[in-house]
Design a protein around this motif. Sequence first.
Motif, PDB file in Angstrom:
ATOM      1  N   ASN A  20      -7.332   8.525  -9.838  1.00 54.01           N
ATOM      2  CA  ASN A  20      -6.676   8.428 -11.137  1.00 54.01           C
ATOM      3  C   ASN A  20      -5.570   9.445 -11.366  1.00 54.01           C
ATOM      4  N   GLU A  21      -5.320  10.363 -10.458  1.00 56.39           N
ATOM      5  CA  GLU A  21      -4.242  11.328 -10.661  1.00 56.39           C
ATOM      6  C   GLU A  21      -2.898  10.637 -10.820  1.00 56.39           C
ATOM      7  N   ILE A  22      -2.763   9.512 -10.169  1.00 62.45           N
ATOM      8  CA  ILE A  22      -1.499   8.785 -10.182  1.00 62.45           C
ATOM      9  C   ILE A  22      -1.129   8.295 -11.577  1.00 62.45           C
ATOM     10  N   ILE A  23      -2.126   8.066 -12.419  1.00 60.65           N
ATOM     11  CA  ILE A  23      -1.850   7.566 -13.765  1.00 60.65           C
ATOM     12  C   ILE A  23      -2.290   8.537 -14.844  1.00 60.65           C
ATOM     13  N   ARG A  24      -2.738   9.703 -14.460  1.00 60.05           N
ATOM     14  CA  ARG A  24      -3.265  10.650 -15.443  1.00 60.05           C
ATOM     15  C   ARG A  24      -2.229  11.016 -16.496  1.00 60.05           C
ATOM     16  N   THR A  49       2.530  -0.257  -8.588  1.00 59.32           N
ATOM     17  CA  THR A  49       3.846   0.204  -8.136  1.00 59.32           C
ATOM     18  C   THR A  49       3.710   1.316  -7.103  1.00 59.32           C
ATOM     19  N   GLU A  50       2.864   2.291  -7.394  1.00 62.05           N
ATOM     20  CA  GLU A  50       2.676   3.402  -6.465  1.00 62.05           C
ATOM     21  C   GLU A  50       2.001   2.957  -5.167  1.00 62.05           C
ATOM     22  N   ALA A  51       1.066   2.040  -5.260  1.00 62.27           N
ATOM     23  CA  ALA A  51       0.394   1.532  -4.058  1.00 62.27           C
ATOM     24  C   ALA A  51       1.384   0.807  -3.152  1.00 62.27           C
ATOM     25  N   ARG A  52       2.275   0.018  -3.743  1.00 56.22           N
ATOM     26  CA  ARG A  52       3.302  -0.677  -2.949  1.00 56.22           C
ATOM     27  C   ARG A  52       4.283   0.306  -2.333  1.00 56.22           C
ATOM     28  N   ALA A  53       4.651   1.334  -3.083  1.00 61.48           N
ATOM     29  CA  ALA A  53       5.553   2.350  -2.547  1.00 61.48           C
ATOM     30  C   ALA A  53       4.922   3.061  -1.355  1.00 61.48           C
ATOM     31  N   TRP A  57       6.282   3.769   2.693  1.00 58.29           N
ATOM     32  CA  TRP A  57       6.363   5.055   3.376  1.00 58.29           C
ATOM     33  C   TRP A  57       5.542   5.072   4.648  1.00 58.29           C
ATOM     34  N   ASP A  58       4.429   4.373   4.622  1.00 54.18           N
ATOM     35  CA  ASP A  58       3.511   4.345   5.756  1.00 54.18           C
ATOM     36  C   ASP A  58       2.979   2.935   5.929  1.00 54.18           C
ATOM     37  N   PRO A  59       3.621   2.126   6.805  1.00 55.11           N
ATOM     38  CA  PRO A  59       3.203   0.739   6.994  1.00 55.11           C
ATOM     39  C   PRO A  59       1.762   0.586   7.466  1.00 55.11           C
ATOM     40  N   ALA A  60       1.190   1.600   8.094  1.00 54.16           N
ATOM     41  CA  ALA A  60      -0.196   1.520   8.559  1.00 54.16           C
ATOM     42  C   ALA A  60      -1.199   1.914   7.467  1.00 54.16           C
ATOM     43  N   ALA A  61      -0.717   2.158   6.271  1.00 52.87           N
ATOM     44  CA  ALA A  61      -1.588   2.618   5.178  1.00 52.87           C
ATOM     45  C   ALA A  61      -2.606   1.574   4.782  1.00 52.87           C
ATOM     46  N   ILE A  62      -3.818   2.031   4.568  1.00 55.87           N
ATOM     47  CA  ILE A  62      -4.874   1.229   3.956  1.00 55.87           C
ATOM     48  C   ILE A  62      -5.213   1.961   2.667  1.00 55.87           C
ATOM     49  N   ARG A  63      -4.941   1.284   1.561  1.00 55.10           N
ATOM     50  CA  ARG A  63      -5.070   1.919   0.256  1.00 55.10           C
ATOM     51  C   ARG A  63      -6.422   1.635  -0.363  1.00 55.10           C
ATOM     52  N   LEU A  64      -7.055   2.685  -0.810  1.00 56.99           N
ATOM     53  CA  LEU A  64      -8.307   2.565  -1.539  1.00 56.99           C
ATOM     54  C   LEU A  64      -8.039   2.987  -2.971  1.00 56.99           C
ATOM     55  N   GLY A  65      -8.661   2.346  -3.914  1.00 59.64           N
ATOM     56  CA  GLY A  65      -8.437   2.705  -5.301  1.00 59.64           C
ATOM     57  C   GLY A  65      -9.693   2.557  -6.113  1.00 59.64           C
TER      58      GLY A  65
END
Length: 66
Positions: A20-24, A49-53, A57-65
């Motif tokens: 949640n820091e991204i939207i704090r 928006t931030e997850a897509r960005a 930056w890192d095409p190999a990224a696996i995003r957890l939220g």
Amino acid sequence: MTAALATAFGSAPHFYDMDNEIIRHLSGTHRDVHPQPASYNEMRDKFITEARALKTWDPAAIRLGR
């Protein structure tokens, strides 16, 4: 920093925990930056928006939220 991590760890999957820091700053913690409380839709849109960005930056990224 993200590019440096991608370079350091190569083509292996890179896991990013998007907490949640991204939207704090939208939720009232930083009233000087965002004086009105954020709506759920605004927080959702910011997170997406931030997850897509991150993926750019890192095409190999696996995003957890959460």
